[in-house]
Scaffold this active site. Structure first.
Site, mmCIF file in Angstrom:
data_model
loop_
_atom_site.group_PDB
_atom_site.id
_atom_site.type_symbol
_atom_site.label_atom_id
_atom_site.label_comp_id
_atom_site.label_asym_id
_atom_site.label_seq_id
_atom_site.Cartn_x
_atom_site.Cartn_y
_atom_site.Cartn_z
ATOM 1 N N LEU A 53 2.750 -1.282 -56.321
ATOM 2 C CA LEU A 53 2.673 -1.073 -54.401
ATOM 3 C C LEU A 53 3.847 -1.465 -53.506
ATOM 4 O O LEU A 53 3.894 -0.631 -52.899
ATOM 5 C CB LEU A 53 1.596 -2.135 -54.136
ATOM 6 C CG LEU A 53 0.290 -1.939 -54.670
ATOM 7 C CD1 LEU A 53 -0.601 -3.200 -53.954
ATOM 8 C CD2 LEU A 53 -0.248 -0.651 -53.930
ATOM 9 N N ALA A 56 5.591 2.206 -53.552
ATOM 10 C CA ALA A 56 4.671 3.127 -52.756
ATOM 11 C C ALA A 56 5.092 2.936 -51.911
ATOM 12 O O ALA A 56 4.967 3.900 -51.086
ATOM 13 C CB ALA A 56 3.551 2.881 -53.843
ATOM 14 N N ARG A 57 4.827 1.819 -51.083
ATOM 15 C CA ARG A 57 4.281 1.068 -49.645
ATOM 16 C C ARG A 57 6.414 1.898 -48.904
ATOM 17 O O ARG A 57 5.954 2.180 -48.430
ATOM 18 C CB ARG A 57 4.418 0.048 -49.269
ATOM 19 C CG ARG A 57 2.550 -0.086 -49.928
ATOM 20 C CD ARG A 57 2.624 -1.878 -49.816
ATOM 21 N NE ARG A 57 1.050 -1.982 -50.296
ATOM 22 C CZ ARG A 57 0.727 -3.147 -50.226
ATOM 23 N NH1 ARG A 57 1.121 -4.176 -50.026
ATOM 24 N NH2 ARG A 57 -0.337 -3.027 -50.469
ATOM 25 N N GLN A 93 8.982 17.895 -17.030
ATOM 26 C CA GLN A 93 9.269 16.590 -17.409
ATOM 27 C C GLN A 93 8.344 15.454 -18.074
ATOM 28 O O GLN A 93 8.842 15.580 -18.553
ATOM 29 C CB GLN A 93 9.553 15.588 -15.647
ATOM 30 C CG GLN A 93 10.937 16.008 -14.899
ATOM 31 C CD GLN A 93 10.864 15.179 -13.352
ATOM 32 O OE1 GLN A 93 9.632 14.863 -13.332
ATOM 33 N NE2 GLN A 93 11.786 14.822 -12.536
ATOM 34 N N GLU A 177 -2.803 1.876 -49.535
ATOM 35 C CA GLU A 177 -1.620 1.015 -49.621
ATOM 36 C C GLU A 177 -1.295 0.171 -48.758
ATOM 37 O O GLU A 177 -0.214 0.051 -48.338
ATOM 38 C CB GLU A 177 0.112 2.135 -49.639
ATOM 39 C CG GLU A 177 -0.050 2.925 -50.859
ATOM 40 C CD GLU A 177 0.636 2.320 -52.339
ATOM 41 O OE1 GLU A 177 0.775 1.334 -52.092
ATOM 42 O OE2 GLU A 177 0.000 2.875 -53.193
ATOM 43 N N ASP A 181 -4.469 -2.904 -40.965
ATOM 44 C CA ASP A 181 -4.946 -4.667 -40.364
ATOM 45 C C ASP A 181 -4.227 -5.339 -41.185
ATOM 46 O O ASP A 181 -3.614 -6.781 -40.703
ATOM 47 C CB ASP A 181 -6.000 -4.626 -40.136
ATOM 48 C CG ASP A 181 -6.482 -3.826 -38.286
ATOM 49 O OD1 ASP A 181 -5.410 -3.621 -37.568
ATOM 50 O OD2 ASP A 181 -8.050 -4.322 -38.760
HETATM 51 C C1 LIG Z 1 -7.233 9.248 -49.842
HETATM 52 C C2 LIG Z 1 -7.215 8.103 -50.527
HETATM 53 C C3 LIG Z 1 -6.566 7.337 -51.861
HETATM 54 C C4 LIG Z 1 -7.101 6.793 -52.318
HETATM 55 N N1 LIG Z 1 -5.822 6.043 -53.507
HETATM 56 C C5 LIG Z 1 -5.381 5.067 -54.383
HETATM 57 C C6 LIG Z 1 -5.130 5.108 -55.597
HETATM 58 O O1 LIG Z 1 -4.669 5.930 -55.782
HETATM 59 N N2 LIG Z 1 -5.162 3.752 -55.690
HETATM 60 C C7 LIG Z 1 -6.217 2.463 -55.011
HETATM 61 O O2 LIG Z 1 -6.150 1.537 -55.607
HETATM 62 N N3 LIG Z 1 -6.354 2.752 -53.831
HETATM 63 C C8 LIG Z 1 -6.702 3.559 -53.160
HETATM 64 N N4 LIG Z 1 -6.652 4.146 -52.238
HETATM 65 C C9 LIG Z 1 -7.947 3.382 -50.962
HETATM 66 C C10 LIG Z 1 -7.685 2.066 -50.708
HETATM 67 O O3 LIG Z 1 -6.334 1.434 -50.787
HETATM 68 C C11 LIG Z 1 -8.963 1.735 -50.165
HETATM 69 O O4 LIG Z 1 -9.682 2.670 -49.157
HETATM 70 C C12 LIG Z 1 -8.356 0.283 -48.410
HETATM 71 O O5 LIG Z 1 -6.958 -0.794 -49.066
HETATM 72 C C13 LIG Z 1 -9.037 0.151 -48.170
HETATM 73 O O6 LIG Z 1 -10.162 -1.159 -48.799
HETATM 74 P P1 LIG Z 1 -11.294 -0.382 -48.478
HETATM 75 O O7 LIG Z 1 -12.157 1.350 -48.713
HETATM 76 O O8 LIG Z 1 -12.355 -0.894 -49.370
HETATM 77 O O9 LIG Z 1 -11.868 -1.047 -46.983
HETATM 78 P P2 LIG Z 1 -12.123 -2.032 -46.676
HETATM 79 O O10 LIG Z 1 -11.748 -3.571 -47.508
HETATM 80 O O11 LIG Z 1 -13.962 -2.564 -47.074
HETATM 81 O O12 LIG Z 1 -11.910 -2.610 -45.098
HETATM 82 C C14 LIG Z 1 -12.216 -1.892 -44.124
HETATM 83 C C15 LIG Z 1 -11.816 -2.145 -42.932
HETATM 84 O O13 LIG Z 1 -11.659 -3.776 -42.993
HETATM 85 C C16 LIG Z 1 -10.669 -4.511 -42.708
HETATM 86 N N5 LIG Z 1 -10.666 -5.679 -43.833
HETATM 87 C C17 LIG Z 1 -11.066 -5.927 -44.434
HETATM 88 N N6 LIG Z 1 -10.619 -6.724 -44.994
HETATM 89 C C18 LIG Z 1 -10.235 -7.413 -44.233
HETATM 90 C C19 LIG Z 1 -9.658 -8.917 -42.897
HETATM 91 N N7 LIG Z 1 -9.795 -10.324 -44.335
HETATM 92 N N8 LIG Z 1 -9.104 -9.517 -42.147
HETATM 93 C C20 LIG Z 1 -9.210 -8.697 -41.400
HETATM 94 N N9 LIG Z 1 -9.455 -7.206 -41.551
HETATM 95 C C21 LIG Z 1 -9.757 -6.374 -42.449
HETATM 96 C C22 LIG Z 1 -9.881 -3.201 -43.387
HETATM 97 O O14 LIG Z 1 -8.107 -3.650 -42.647
HETATM 98 C C23 LIG Z 1 -10.353 -2.082 -42.828
HETATM 99 O O15 LIG Z 1 -10.089 -1.389 -41.374
HETATM 100 C C24 LIG Z 1 -7.163 5.394 -50.992
HETATM 101 C C25 LIG Z 1 -8.351 6.005 -50.746
HETATM 102 C C26 LIG Z 1 -8.004 7.292 -49.518
HETATM 103 C C27 LIG Z 1 -8.945 7.034 -48.328
#
Ligand SMILES: Cc1cc2nc3c(=O)[nH]c(=O)nc-3n(C[C@H](O)[C@H](O)[C@H](O)COP(=O)(O)OP(=O)(O)OC[C@H]3O[C@@H](n4cnc5c(N)ncnc54)[C@H](O)[C@@H]3O)c2cc1C
Length: 198
Positions: A53, A56-57, A93, A177, A181
């Protein structure tokens, strides 16, 4: 893990409005039994995935700058070609303010990421520094995409210009990645020594 194992499925995510050119799917594990022969021998705990990660980041930090530069260049060119009220809109401007702020933010992001690259080459870049660069640069690129879209006026929403493509794709990048937040919380933990998350 291998496809076909009981409890393991990989459903595709449909209806995406972002990163539409690539396939995205879930990895679903429901009581999957993994044979010992498939356990990594050299990687222990989360160190392996986390080092992946980190790389990648770091790459994303540079990629976001590329998207921002494309939006900026398109806006700059358009501002010199588009004539309104008898002059190029780049002569107003408020347009210059947008362009000047864009190139300032791009330059700051380039310097941040270049410095991070130097530290990475010396094996001194920390995960928190990489979080800061990923978070800053993706947000910077999204902000620039929105400003660039405005400079293109109504034409900015069309596929004739690269703006909306970058904007929509960056909406994924700001979440994957490590979300915007959570990277902020990593920086918060780095400076205070206290984790605000589990
Ligand atoms: C196009 C695409 C490709 C992707 N490819 C990959 C990949 O190759 N491999 C992989 O592993 N993942 C991949 N992902 C998944 C991506 O990493 C997750 O969507 C991301 O980590 C967020 O997880 P979630 O969608 O479950 O959101 P959630 O965890 O449900 O989060 C939703 C919101 O709540 C916030 N949140 C959650 N927990 C907390 C906390 N403790 N404190 C404060 N805020 C919080 C988050 O910041 C976010 O804003 C991909 C996603 C997309 C959209």
């Amino acid at each position: 893990m291998e496809r076909g194992w009981a409890g393991f499925s990989t459903p595709e995510t449909h209806g995406k409005w972002s990163l539409r050119a690539s396939a995205t799917g879930e990895l679903v594990f429901d009581n999957v039994k993994v044979p010992k022969s498939h356990v990594f021998t050299t990687v222990k705990g989360l160190k392996g995935p986390l080092s992946c990660l980190n790389s990648a980041r770091y790459g994303i930090a540079w990629g976001a700058i590329g998207a921002a530069m494309d939006c900026y260049m398109s806006a700059l060119n358009y501002s010199k070609e588009r004539i309104q009220f008898g002059r190029p809109i780049g002569g107003f401007q408020l347009t210059q303010k947008k362009l000047a702020e864009m190139i300032t933010e791009i330059t700051k992001a380039q310097l941040l990421t270049w410095r991070l690259g130097v530290l990475k080459n010396e094996h001194r870049a920390t995960p928190a520094q990489i979080s800061m660069a990923k978070r800053n640069n993706v947000f910077m690129a999204l902000t620039i995409a929105r400003e660039a879209r405005q400079i293109h006026g109504g034409m900015g929403i069309t596929g004739e210009y690269p703006i909306m493509r970058h904007m929509m794709n960056l909406e994924s990048v700001i979440t994957y990645e490590g979300t915007h937040d959570i990277h902020l919380l990593i920086t918060g933990m780095d400076v205070t020594g206290i984790a605000a998350f589990e």
